[in-house]
Design an enzyme around this catalytic site. Structure first.
Site, PDB file in Angstrom:
ATOM      1  N   PRO A   9       0.789  -1.227   0.000  1.00  0.00           N
ATOM      2  CA  PRO A   9       0.000   0.000   0.000  1.00  0.00           C
ATOM      3  C   PRO A   9       0.826   1.284   0.000  1.00  0.00           C
ATOM      4  CG  PRO A   9      -0.074  -1.089   2.138  1.00  0.00           C
ATOM      5  CD  PRO A   9       0.563  -2.053   1.184  1.00  0.00           C
ATOM      6  N   ASN A  10       0.340   2.220  -0.768  1.00  0.00           N
ATOM      7  CA  ASN A  10       0.871   3.595  -0.862  1.00  0.00           C
ATOM      8  C   ASN A  10       2.197   3.706  -1.614  1.00  0.00           C
ATOM      9  OD1 ASN A  10      -1.272   4.923   0.577  1.00  0.00           O
ATOM     10  ND2 ASN A  10      -0.480   3.943   2.422  1.00  0.00           N
ATOM     11  N   ARG A  17       4.667  12.138  -3.234  1.00  0.00           N
ATOM     12  CA  ARG A  17       4.319  12.688  -1.920  1.00  0.00           C
ATOM     13  C   ARG A  17       5.474  12.398  -0.956  1.00  0.00           C
ATOM     14  NH1 ARG A  17       0.485  13.965  -4.508  1.00  0.00           N
ATOM     15  NH2 ARG A  17      -1.749  13.633  -4.234  1.00  0.00           N
ATOM     16  N   TYR A  22      10.744   9.392   1.609  1.00  0.00           N
ATOM     17  CA  TYR A  22      10.934   8.261   0.696  1.00  0.00           C
ATOM     18  C   TYR A  22      11.662   8.620  -0.598  1.00  0.00           C
ATOM     19  CZ  TYR A  22       7.896   5.778   3.893  1.00  0.00           C
ATOM     20  OH  TYR A  22       7.375   5.196   5.016  1.00  0.00           O
ATOM     21  N   ASN A  73       8.121  -5.688  -1.080  1.00  0.00           N
ATOM     22  CA  ASN A  73       8.054  -4.546  -0.175  1.00  0.00           C
ATOM     23  C   ASN A  73       6.581  -4.443   0.214  1.00  0.00           C
ATOM     24  OD1 ASN A  73       7.989  -2.213   1.257  1.00  0.00           O
ATOM     25  ND2 ASN A  73       9.080  -0.961  -0.244  1.00  0.00           N
ATOM     26  N   ALA A  76       3.231  -0.887   4.707  1.00  0.00           N
ATOM     27  CA  ALA A  76       2.763  -0.938   6.101  1.00  0.00           C
ATOM     28  C   ALA A  76       2.207  -2.312   6.487  1.00  0.00           C
ATOM     29  CB  ALA A  76       1.709   0.137   6.335  1.00  0.00           C
ATOM     30  N   GLU A  97      12.320 -10.053   1.691  1.00  0.00           N
ATOM     31  CA  GLU A  97      11.638  -8.844   2.174  1.00  0.00           C
ATOM     32  C   GLU A  97      12.544  -7.640   1.922  1.00  0.00           C
ATOM     33  OE1 GLU A  97      10.862  -8.969   6.372  1.00  0.00           O
ATOM     34  OE2 GLU A  97      10.175  -6.890   6.446  1.00  0.00           O
ATOM     35  N   HIS A  99      12.837  -3.140   1.931  1.00  0.00           N
ATOM     36  CA  HIS A  99      12.288  -1.830   2.295  1.00  0.00           C
ATOM     37  C   HIS A  99      13.229  -0.751   1.811  1.00  0.00           C
ATOM     38  CE1 HIS A  99       9.252  -3.662   4.784  1.00  0.00           C
ATOM     39  NE2 HIS A  99      10.195  -4.459   5.239  1.00  0.00           N
ATOM     40  N   ARG A 106      13.525   3.572  12.596  1.00  0.00           N
ATOM     41  CA  ARG A 106      12.355   4.456  12.559  1.00  0.00           C
ATOM     42  C   ARG A 106      11.474   4.234  13.796  1.00  0.00           C
ATOM     43  NH1 ARG A 106       9.584   4.462   6.897  1.00  0.00           N
ATOM     44  NH2 ARG A 106       8.671   6.318   7.856  1.00  0.00           N
TER      45      ARG A 106
HETATM   46  O1  CA2 Z   1      10.692   1.673   3.759  1.00  0.00           O
HETATM   47  C1  CA2 Z   1       9.818   1.031   3.159  1.00  0.00           C
HETATM   48  O2  CA2 Z   1      10.001   0.591   2.027  1.00  0.00           O
HETATM   49  C2  CA2 Z   1       8.463   0.803   3.821  1.00  0.00           C
HETATM   50  O3  CA2 Z   1       8.014  -0.490   3.444  1.00  0.00           O
HETATM   51  C3  CA2 Z   1       7.546   1.878   3.266  1.00  0.00           C
HETATM   52  C4  CA2 Z   1       6.161   1.824   3.882  1.00  0.00           C
HETATM   53  C5  CA2 Z   1       6.250   1.862   5.412  1.00  0.00           C
HETATM   54  O4  CA2 Z   1       4.961   1.713   5.979  1.00  0.00           O
HETATM   55  C6  CA2 Z   1       7.144   0.756   5.936  1.00  0.00           C
HETATM   56  O5  CA2 Z   1       7.236   0.884   7.330  1.00  0.00           O
HETATM   57  C7  CA2 Z   1       8.530   0.863   5.334  1.00  0.00           C
HETATM   58  C8  CA2 Z   1       5.339   3.045   3.441  1.00  0.00           C
HETATM   59  C9  CA2 Z   1       5.163   3.122   1.975  1.00  0.00           C
HETATM   60  C10 CA2 Z   1       4.384   4.380   1.691  1.00  0.00           C
HETATM   61  O6  CA2 Z   1       5.057   5.129   0.735  1.00  0.00           O
HETATM   62  C11 CA2 Z   1       4.726   6.435   0.607  1.00  0.00           C
HETATM   63  C12 CA2 Z   1       5.332   7.111  -0.424  1.00  0.00           C
HETATM   64  C13 CA2 Z   1       5.074   8.433  -0.600  1.00  0.00           C
HETATM   65  C14 CA2 Z   1       4.200   9.080   0.230  1.00  0.00           C
HETATM   66  C15 CA2 Z   1       3.578   8.411   1.258  1.00  0.00           C
HETATM   67  C16 CA2 Z   1       3.843   7.081   1.434  1.00  0.00           C
END
Ligand code: CA2
Length: 146
Positions: A9-10, A17, A22, A73, A76, A97, A99, A106
């Site tokens: 997701p996201n 964003r 990121y 990946n 969340a 896995e 990230h 974090r």
């Molecule tokens: O570091 C990573 O790759 C994560 O998997 C990214 C997830 C986060 O919940 C994990 O803890 C670590 C979040 C991905 C959301 O990506 C966004 C990108 C731009 C704006 C908002 C969210």
């Protein structure tokens, strides 16, 4: 040989964003990077993203017999999804896995991964390069007969 890259997701918002967290690279740009390296290595990659936990579970189930390994990946869902963990465990498909960020550096709720124990390894903290390291990791699992 085919590898399946799954994004949770996201991750479709990458580069669009919150670039402070990121980075500026989009998921589409990461896919180009992965596809280029995979082509150089003679490997086919299917690269997918979903915001739906169920769809990710279904893709893992369907990967059996079609893909040699999965690189995921889970976003969340990494920290919450027993369903993803069960799917990886039940299918037995070798899974790496990955990230972008170092989840251990974090917030505390990101330190635990529900899927880590059923994955063959974890890569985190290298930004988009984590995807290339995931590709290498998956290939090394396959070459050493898994
Ligand atoms: O570091 C990573 O790759 C994560 O998997 C990214 C997830 C986060 O919940 C994990 O803890 C670590 C979040 C991905 C959301 O990506 C966004 C990108 C731009 C704006 C908002 C969210």
């Amino acid at each position: 040989m085919k590898l399946l890259f799954l994004n949770g997701p996201n991750l479709n918002l990458l580069g669009k964003r919150e670039p402070g967290i990121y980075g500026k690279t989009t998921l589409a740009q990461i896919e180009v990077m992965v596809q280029k390296r995979a082509a150089e290595l003679g490997v086919a990659v299917d690269f997918r993203q979903s915001n739906s936990e169920g769809e990710l579970v279904t893709w893992i189930q369907q990967a059996v017999g079609e893909f040699a390994a999965v690189v995921i990946n889970a976003g969340a869902y990494t920290h919450t999804s027993i369903a993803l963990r069960d799917a990886i465990s039940a299918t037995g498909i070798p899974t790496v896995e990955i990230h972008l960020s170092n989840i251990h550096a974090r917030e505390e709720f990101r330190h635990h991964s529900m899927i880590a124990a059923v994955c063959r390894g974890q890569i985190c903290g290298f930004g988009p390069h984590s995807y290339l390291l995931g590709l290498d990791g998956a290939l090394s699992l396959i070459k050493t007969a898994i």
